[in-house]
Motif scaffolding. Structure first.
Motif, PDB file in Angstrom:
ATOM      1  N   GLY A   1       0.812  -1.225   0.000  1.00 54.20           N
ATOM      2  CA  GLY A   1       0.000   0.000   0.000  1.00 54.20           C
ATOM      3  C   GLY A   1       0.833   1.257   0.000  1.00 54.20           C
ATOM      4  N   VAL A   2       2.007   1.197  -0.630  1.00 53.10           N
ATOM      5  CA  VAL A   2       2.888   2.369  -0.653  1.00 53.10           C
ATOM      6  C   VAL A   2       2.240   3.510  -1.439  1.00 53.10           C
ATOM      7  CG1 VAL A   2       5.094   3.275  -1.487  1.00 53.10           C
ATOM      8  CG2 VAL A   2       5.011   1.052  -0.381  1.00 53.10           C
ATOM      9  N   SER A   3       1.712   3.211  -2.621  1.00 57.14           N
ATOM     10  CA  SER A   3       1.192   4.290  -3.481  1.00 57.14           C
ATOM     11  C   SER A   3       0.042   5.050  -2.835  1.00 57.14           C
ATOM     12  CB  SER A   3       0.759   3.733  -4.826  1.00 57.14           C
ATOM     13  OG  SER A   3       1.787   2.968  -5.352  1.00 57.14           O
ATOM     14  N   PRO A   4      -1.027   4.345  -2.364  1.00 55.87           N
ATOM     15  CA  PRO A   4      -2.091   5.123  -1.723  1.00 55.87           C
ATOM     16  C   PRO A   4      -1.658   5.741  -0.402  1.00 55.87           C
ATOM     17  CG  PRO A   4      -2.638   2.784  -1.721  1.00 55.87           C
ATOM     18  CD  PRO A   4      -1.381   2.931  -2.489  1.00 55.87           C
ATOM     19  N   GLY A   5      -0.832   5.028   0.334  1.00 55.43           N
ATOM     20  CA  GLY A   5      -0.417   5.523   1.653  1.00 55.43           C
ATOM     21  C   GLY A   5       0.510   6.711   1.568  1.00 55.43           C
ATOM     22  N   VAL A   6       1.418   6.685   0.598  1.00 56.06           N
ATOM     23  CA  VAL A   6       2.442   7.723   0.513  1.00 56.06           C
ATOM     24  C   VAL A   6       1.972   8.889  -0.356  1.00 56.06           C
ATOM     25  CG1 VAL A   6       4.774   8.173  -0.384  1.00 56.06           C
ATOM     26  CG2 VAL A   6       4.338   6.136   0.961  1.00 56.06           C
TER      27      VAL A   6
END
Lengths: 228, 197
Positions: free
Chosen positions: B23-28
């Motif tokens: 979930g790097v893209s939505p989280g970051v």
């Protein structure tokens, strides 16, 4: 036409945000080249097959018409079912072919089902486009994804561990030691933070290269026109 | 593992974004302000807890006893997607203005690797039902902490003079990478001793 679609997918898709979004969970396994190769093979196989299956489903649902009448949520869940069933098949195949690779990929092999690239390409099937073109486009994007993932794995393993792990063949153990780096590698690159930093710099380099190419293209066009 | 050990492990030590890279893209990159980050964080935490409980029930009561463990991937993916859409419909009915103002699509954020990844980690580790819920809530808390930190970092980065090639997503990823190194300071044994558990 199909060859140009594939080529377009490889070259133009790399700089886009979508590819970076699909790479972020996969770089967790890109610590060894061999794991990145397995991951890339899984994503490309699932991508191609799910796109082909979804294309058949869409065509069967809209015979003789180019307009797709399925609701977006129905399309979303169909794409999820297709990609997750194909991912489960890949997991079973990998488990029987190479249990060690299956253990190395861990929870990241099942996550191919919700990979951004796989899901977005599976959902984006258009009943008006020929199946050959759909598959060529998917192949191009899959190759672009695989190239980026393998490049990141090579950088991280060579600089972060001083080795390069490939498939063992006969007497060859599969591990190549890089002289000069094996004794004193930059181990931080092998950690999760190293993967994110590698991906960030790779994205910046791609953007810089694209900007320079665009600038040189514009300069070439203006020099062709000449002073008036 | 003790309750405090589970909470510390899944929120800080083995953080879902910075340690597992899920979930790097939505989280970051997704939340644009702290308010949106709070909504996304709360939604993800509740979804992770529910998905973990449902995943535990399906796996230990149906799939494993019947020998259908190979069906975990499609079952968990559809389970999480269904829960995400259901939860989104409930949230929309309860606070429509808040979701519209935030301008985010919660199901699409939820059906990312983070929630499904946590369900897979939890079932493979063999946690009990109550432990699974705490794992989900802790992972959601960790997700919220990183999302909030990254939103604050992004707010500062956006007003700084940075090289054009690095602006946006590349710089956010590099910042997240440095934050991941900083999170390595969280050691479970050290934290447990510090808290006296």
């Amino acid at each position: 036409m199909n060859a140009s679609a594939t080529r377009g997918g490889v070259t133009t898709y790399n700089g886009e945000l979508a590819l970076l979004m699909s790479l972020t969970p996969a770089i967790a396994v890109a610590v060894r080249v061999i794991d990145a190769l397995w991951m890339a093979a899984g994503v490309v196989a699932v991508l191609l097959l799910s796109r082909a299956c979804m294309s058949l489903i869409v065509r069967a649902g809209n015979p003789g018409t180019q307009k797709d009448a399925s609701p977006p949520q129905g399309r979303f869940f169909s794409a999820l079912i297709v990609s997750s069933v194909l991912t489960a098949s890949f997991e079973i195949l990998l488990m029987s072919a190479d249990p060690e690779a299956s253990a190395s990929l861990g929870i990241y092999a099942p996550l191919i089902a919700v990979n951004f690239l796989v899901l977005s390409m599976t959902r984006a099937v258009d009943s008006g486009t020929s199946m050959g073109r759909e598959l060529a486009d998917a192949l191009g994007r899959g190759i672009g994804f695989a190239a980026c993932l393998i490049l990141i794995a090579i950088l991280r393993e060579v600089l972060g561990a001083g080795t390069m792990t490939l498939f063992p063949v006969g007497q060859f153990s599969g591990v190549i030691a890089v002289p000069g780096l094996i004794d004193d590698p930059a181990r931080a690159l092998g950690l999760a933070g190293g993967g994110l930093i590698c991906l960030g710099y790779l994205a910046a380099l791609v953007r810089l290269a694209r900007k320079r190419r665009l600038a040189s293209g514009t300069a070439g066009e203006s020099s062709k026109d000449g002073p008036r | 593992m003790s309750w405090m050990g589970i909470i510390l492990t899944f929120s800080l030590v083995d953080n879902v974004i910075l340690s597992r890279l899920l979930g790097v893209s939505p989280g970051v990159c997704a939340p644009v302000d702290m308010r949106t980050a709070r909504i996304v964080g709360l939604f993800t935490a509740v979804l992770m807890a529910l998905a973990n409980l449902a995943g535990w029930a399906v796996d230990s009561l149906v799939l494993s006893p019947l020998g259908f463990a190979f069906l975990r991937t499609p079952v968990f993916v559809l389970l999480v997607a269904g829960l995400a859409f259901g939860l989104h419909a409930l949230a929309r009915a309860a606070m429509p203005r808040l979701l519209d103002a935030a301008g985010i699509s919660l199901p699409e954020i939820a059906v990312n690797c983070a929630t499904i990844g946590v369900v897979l980690i939890s079932t493979r580790a063999g946690f009990t039902a109550s432990q699974s819920v705490v794992v989900g809530l802790s992972a959601g808390l960790g997700y919220f902490i990183v999302t909030a930190l990254m939103t604050a970092i992004r707010e500062r980065l956006d007003v700084e003079q940075t090289p054009e090639a690095l602006r946006g997503f590349p710089l956010h990823l590099i910042s997240a990478g440095l934050l991941a190194y900083a999170f390595m300071a969280f050691d479970r044994t050290f934290l447990l001793r510090l808290l006296g558990s």
